[in-house]
Design an enzyme around this catalytic site. Sequence first.
Site, mmCIF file in Angstrom:
data_model
loop_
_atom_site.group_PDB
_atom_site.id
_atom_site.type_symbol
_atom_site.label_atom_id
_atom_site.label_comp_id
_atom_site.label_asym_id
_atom_site.label_seq_id
_atom_site.Cartn_x
_atom_site.Cartn_y
_atom_site.Cartn_z
ATOM 1 C CG ASP A 93 25.859 13.513 -32.151
ATOM 2 O OD1 ASP A 93 27.044 13.551 -31.785
ATOM 3 O OD2 ASP A 93 25.285 14.465 -32.713
ATOM 4 C CE LYS A 94 22.171 8.240 -25.756
ATOM 5 N NZ LYS A 94 21.953 8.167 -24.294
#
Length: 243
Positions: free
Chosen positions: A93-94
Site C-alpha cells: 500500500d502507498k
Amino acid sequence: MKDKAYKVLAKQLDISNKKAKELIDRGLVYVGNKKVKIARGEIDTKTKLRVKDIPKLDVIYEDENILAINKPAFITSEEIEKDSGYRLLHRLDKETSGVLLLVKNEEFRKEAIEAFRQGKVYKEYFAWVEGILPEETTIDLPILTIKKGGRAKSKISYSKGKEALTVVEPLEVMAKYTKVKALIKTGRTHQIRVHLARIDHPILGDTLYGGKEWDRIMLHAAKIELFGYSFESPEPDEFKKLL
C-alpha cells in the site's frame, strides 16, 4: 481570506497547482502536526504549510531475475513499476514501507506467483498498533475485498471471503501502543490491517480501518524469503522515533 489548500501551498513553495495537489494527495502536507487531507478544502491563505520529505528509494538486491526495492512510504508500488520498467511481483500500500519485489523475466514471474499462491513465501511485517497486545495471536478469518472507483476496501466475510491467516506476535510496548511482528500465510488485500482492526488493535495511522490519526500507516514489510532469496528492510526512522 481563504483559498483552496493546494493553491496556498503552490504559492508558498512557488510550484504548480498540479504539483501542490499531488503533494497533498500523497499525504505529505501538514499544518503543524495535522495532515492536510483535502487538497480542494479551503484554508486561511496565511496558514503555514509543511511538506514531509520522502526518503530515498534504495535497491536492496538485483540480478537477472529479480529487483528488490526498499520502498519508502508515500510512493505507490505502481510508480516504482513504471519507473523501473519491470513487473511487480506483489504490491505494498502507498503508506506501507519495506521490501517490494519486481521481476525481470516471465518464466521467473510465473514460478514466483505460484510460490505465493501455494504459501511458500515467507512474509514478515512490523507494525505499531493501538492498545496492549499481551500474547501471540493467530487470526484465521476470511477476507472479502471490494474495489470501487479505483480504490479497494476489505472486510471479514464468512460467506464470501477468501481464506486469510495472520500470526501476530508482540515485540515491544510503549505507552498505550504495541509494536508487533505479523507473519502472513496468505496475501489478501489489506490483510494485516483488517485482521488487526478486527481484534481491536488497529494500526496507528490506518484511519480506513479505525486507526488513530498518525503521520503515516505504521506498517513495514521487513522481510521476504522465496527460492533461497532473503531480502530485508531496516525499520524506518518514524518506527524508532515512536520509542
